[in-house]
Scaffold this motif. Sequence first.
Motif, PDB file in Angstrom:
ATOM      1  N   ALA A  77       0.641  -1.349  -0.146  1.00 42.25           N
ATOM      2  CA  ALA A  77      -0.296  -0.393  -0.325  1.00 42.25           C
ATOM      3  C   ALA A  77       0.773   1.390  -0.129  1.00 42.25           C
ATOM      4  O   ALA A  77       0.195   2.147  -0.937  1.00 42.25           O
ATOM      5  N   VAL A  78       1.690   1.004   1.158  1.00 41.73           N
ATOM      6  CA  VAL A  78       2.313   2.439   0.974  1.00 41.73           C
ATOM      7  C   VAL A  78       3.106   2.472  -0.385  1.00 41.73           C
ATOM      8  O   VAL A  78       3.730   3.846  -0.933  1.00 41.73           O
ATOM      9  N   SER A  79       4.352   1.529  -0.827  1.00 44.33           N
ATOM     10  CA  SER A  79       4.588   1.736  -2.013  1.00 44.33           C
ATOM     11  C   SER A  79       3.858   1.911  -3.448  1.00 44.33           C
ATOM     12  O   SER A  79       4.640   2.461  -3.657  1.00 44.33           O
ATOM     13  N   SER A  80       3.205   1.878  -2.822  1.00 45.41           N
ATOM     14  CA  SER A  80       2.145   1.697  -4.629  1.00 45.41           C
ATOM     15  C   SER A  80       2.120   3.299  -4.389  1.00 45.41           C
ATOM     16  O   SER A  80       2.220   4.641  -5.542  1.00 45.41           O
ATOM     17  N   ARG A  81       1.800   4.134  -3.387  1.00 46.80           N
ATOM     18  CA  ARG A  81       1.082   4.989  -3.373  1.00 46.80           C
ATOM     19  C   ARG A  81       2.667   6.524  -3.548  1.00 46.80           C
ATOM     20  O   ARG A  81       2.138   6.765  -4.135  1.00 46.80           O
ATOM     21  N   TRP A  82       3.604   5.635  -3.193  1.00 48.93           N
ATOM     22  CA  TRP A  82       4.613   6.237  -3.222  1.00 48.93           C
ATOM     23  C   TRP A  82       4.610   6.575  -4.720  1.00 48.93           C
ATOM     24  O   TRP A  82       5.627   7.597  -5.213  1.00 48.93           O
ATOM     25  N   VAL A  83       5.007   5.414  -5.967  1.00 43.69           N
ATOM     26  CA  VAL A  83       4.977   5.585  -7.166  1.00 43.69           C
ATOM     27  C   VAL A  83       4.470   6.204  -7.499  1.00 43.69           C
ATOM     28  O   VAL A  83       4.415   7.043  -7.975  1.00 43.69           O
ATOM     29  N   HIS A  84       2.876   6.957  -7.093  1.00 46.18           N
ATOM     30  CA  HIS A  84       2.109   7.545  -7.629  1.00 46.18           C
ATOM     31  C   HIS A  84       2.536   9.244  -7.633  1.00 46.18           C
ATOM     32  O   HIS A  84       2.090   9.726  -8.453  1.00 46.18           O
ATOM     33  N   GLU A  85       3.055   9.454  -5.876  1.00 47.79           N
ATOM     34  CA  GLU A  85       3.505  10.607  -5.989  1.00 47.79           C
ATOM     35  C   GLU A  85       4.580  10.930  -6.328  1.00 47.79           C
ATOM     36  O   GLU A  85       4.555  12.263  -6.988  1.00 47.79           O
ATOM     37  N   GLU A  86       5.949  10.040  -6.307  1.00 42.88           N
ATOM     38  CA  GLU A  86       6.860  10.835  -6.778  1.00 42.88           C
ATOM     39  C   GLU A  86       7.579  10.215  -7.612  1.00 42.88           C
ATOM     40  O   GLU A  86       8.042  10.665  -8.342  1.00 42.88           O
ATOM     41  N   ILE A  87       6.706   9.077  -8.157  1.00 51.08           N
ATOM     42  CA  ILE A  87       6.825   8.617  -9.795  1.00 51.08           C
ATOM     43  C   ILE A  87       6.368   9.587 -10.683  1.00 51.08           C
ATOM     44  O   ILE A  87       6.538   9.287 -12.367  1.00 51.08           O
ATOM     45  N   GLY A  88       4.785   9.408 -10.118  1.00 50.45           N
ATOM     46  CA  GLY A  88       4.108  10.515 -11.092  1.00 50.45           C
ATOM     47  C   GLY A  88       3.198   8.910 -12.180  1.00 50.45           C
ATOM     48  O   GLY A  88       2.203   9.177 -13.472  1.00 50.45           O
ATOM     49  N   LEU A  89       3.277   7.971 -11.814  1.00 53.91           N
ATOM     50  CA  LEU A  89       2.737   6.559 -12.809  1.00 53.91           C
ATOM     51  C   LEU A  89       1.470   6.646 -12.064  1.00 53.91           C
ATOM     52  O   LEU A  89       1.503   5.576 -10.964  1.00 53.91           O
ATOM     53  N   THR A  90       0.115   7.543 -12.522  1.00 53.36           N
ATOM     54  CA  THR A  90      -0.628   7.218 -11.007  1.00 53.36           C
ATOM     55  C   THR A  90      -1.501   5.686 -11.602  1.00 53.36           C
ATOM     56  O   THR A  90      -2.762   5.514 -10.807  1.00 53.36           O
ATOM     57  N   LYS A  91      -1.303   4.862 -13.202  1.00 56.56           N
ATOM     58  CA  LYS A  91      -2.137   3.944 -12.498  1.00 56.56           C
ATOM     59  C   LYS A  91      -1.694   2.806 -12.170  1.00 56.56           C
ATOM     60  O   LYS A  91      -2.258   1.972 -12.876  1.00 56.56           O
ATOM     61  N   PHE A  92      -0.168   3.005 -11.302  1.00 58.77           N
ATOM     62  CA  PHE A  92       0.133   1.787 -11.376  1.00 58.77           C
ATOM     63  C   PHE A  92      -0.364   1.435  -9.708  1.00 58.77           C
ATOM     64  O   PHE A  92      -1.093   1.749  -9.166  1.00 58.77           O
ATOM     65  N   SER A  93      -0.162   0.044  -9.402  1.00 57.13           N
ATOM     66  CA  SER A  93      -1.571  -1.327  -8.791  1.00 57.13           C
ATOM     67  C   SER A  93      -0.381  -1.961  -8.982  1.00 57.13           C
ATOM     68  O   SER A  93      -0.043  -2.939 -10.009  1.00 57.13           O
ATOM     69  N   TRP A  94      -0.217  -3.547  -6.659  1.00 58.50           N
ATOM     70  CA  TRP A  94       0.610  -3.964  -7.424  1.00 58.50           C
ATOM     71  C   TRP A  94      -0.458  -5.356  -7.401  1.00 58.50           C
ATOM     72  O   TRP A  94      -1.690  -4.677  -6.958  1.00 58.50           O
ATOM     73  N   GLN A  95      -0.672  -6.547  -7.468  1.00 54.60           N
ATOM     74  CA  GLN A  95      -1.361  -7.444  -7.902  1.00 54.60           C
ATOM     75  C   GLN A  95      -2.076  -7.780  -6.500  1.00 54.60           C
ATOM     76  O   GLN A  95      -0.878  -7.236  -5.057  1.00 54.60           O
ATOM     77  N   GLU A  96      -3.206  -8.332  -6.230  1.00 54.83           N
ATOM     78  CA  GLU A  96      -3.730  -8.551  -4.811  1.00 54.83           C
ATOM     79  C   GLU A  96      -3.198  -9.311  -3.906  1.00 54.83           C
ATOM     80  O   GLU A  96      -2.790  -9.498  -2.651  1.00 54.83           O
ATOM     81  N   GLY A  97      -2.572 -10.612  -5.145  1.00 57.28           N
ATOM     82  CA  GLY A  97      -1.911 -11.531  -3.424  1.00 57.28           C
ATOM     83  C   GLY A  97      -0.216 -11.302  -3.282  1.00 57.28           C
ATOM     84  O   GLY A  97       0.164 -10.528  -3.913  1.00 57.28           O
ATOM     85  N   TYR A  98       0.478 -12.534  -3.078  1.00 61.83           N
ATOM     86  CA  TYR A  98       1.383 -12.326  -2.719  1.00 61.83           C
ATOM     87  C   TYR A  98       1.956 -14.026  -2.583  1.00 61.83           C
ATOM     88  O   TYR A  98       1.369 -15.307  -2.369  1.00 61.83           O
ATOM     89  N   GLY A  99       3.314 -14.133  -3.007  1.00 58.52           N
ATOM     90  CA  GLY A  99       3.745 -15.750  -2.551  1.00 58.52           C
ATOM     91  C   GLY A  99       4.720 -15.482  -1.637  1.00 58.52           C
ATOM     92  O   GLY A  99       6.058 -14.242  -1.670  1.00 58.52           O
ATOM     93  N   ALA A 100       4.901 -16.211  -0.638  1.00 57.38           N
ATOM     94  CA  ALA A 100       6.182 -15.869   0.321  1.00 57.38           C
ATOM     95  C   ALA A 100       6.410 -17.553   1.183  1.00 57.38           C
ATOM     96  O   ALA A 100       5.478 -18.462   1.541  1.00 57.38           O
TER      97      ALA A 100
END
Length: 110
Positions: A77-100
């Motif tokens: 969540a925080v990194s997606s917001r950073w990409v929007h604000e700092e990089i200007g890529l407003t359509k950026f988002s991560w997938q819903e899940g993850y692997g661990a």
Amino acid sequence: MPSTHLALHIHVVFSTKDRQPLIHANWRDRLHAYLGGVAKQLEVVPEAIGGVADHVHLLLGIPATVALAPVVRGIKAVSSRWVHEEIGLTKFSWQEGYGAVSVSLPTADG
């Protein structure tokens, strides 16, 4: 043993939505550094962070008192917001899940 010692190392992988190659090389290192900073704020140890245009890998040291799911949710969540604000890529988002997966660190013997 009068004290507790844990070595919990988790390899986490998540991708951009629809695996779009949005993480450009010219700002990828900044993103990785930012992910590490967010991890520290969430009280985990970012041991290694890397990735390519469509996904990231994080090796995290997790204390026993911290649950993984809220950590990954927070990092995304925080990194997606950073990409929007700092990089200007407003359509950026991560997938819903993850692997661990849990991993053991290499020993001096290899």
